[in-house]
Scaffold this active site. Sequence first.
Site, PDB file in Angstrom:
ATOM      1  CG  ASP A   9      10.471 -41.287  -2.012  1.00 12.19           C
ATOM      2  OD1 ASP A   9       9.160 -41.503  -2.308  1.00 12.19           O
ATOM      3  OD2 ASP A   9      11.081 -40.785  -2.926  1.00 12.19           O
ATOM      4  CD  GLU A  39       7.900 -42.697   1.302  1.00 15.31           C
ATOM      5  OE1 GLU A  39       7.530 -42.598  -0.068  1.00 15.31           O
ATOM      6  OE2 GLU A  39       8.300 -41.819   1.850  1.00 15.31           O
TER       7      GLU A  39
END
Length: 227
Positions: free
Chosen positions: A44, A116
């Site tokens: 992320d 992610e």
Amino acid sequence: MPPLLNALQLRLQHQFAEPALLQRAVTHRSFSADNNERLEFLGDSVLNLAISSLLYQRLSSMPEGDLSRVRANLVKEGTLHQIALRLQLPDLLRLGEGESKSGGKQRPSILADAVEALIGAVYLDAGYAAGEKVVHHLFEGVDINPHMRAAEKDAKTALQEWLQGRRMKLPQYEVVATTGAAHRQTFEVACAIAELQLQARGTGASRRAAEQTAATAMLELLKARHA
């Protein structure tokens, strides 16, 4: 390495020195304790930095607030879900039996998290430059243009802009609790603004949803305080 994972490497355009990282990136917590949650957390951050850098270069005349809004549109769950489908991740995800039976392999939040996690895995395998390269490759087919700034602000973006307008540090989000069965989890996230000594919490069926709820609660706190 299994043929399906090797094919994923080709789609990512990254050859893993540590194949175990790739396997972990497609492993949901319902399948094993050795899962992709920590990789997702790392990915992320890499994703946001890589997209921020890309937008800074491509949209050189755009002000900060609009850049934040474009970035929010690019890294949202819906965009990552589409990237996951292009990578054929539903065929690769390792899920527990309950999660799999409940349709987890097609669930947008799980697929977005896996994207992610893959970015985080590339970063651990070969460093930031490799992670950034993969991010740029994954977003080649995603439309990036100034008109995206007109999209409606989500709560996290609105909160970020409120703080930036007052030259304050960005909020910190932390998952403080996860409850429920692996295929039907509820996440609780705390949103904290250290400079104001404020904290708000929110829940949701995914980390992203819980962060948005927490940001909404924080905006309400700020509205009440500064009314």
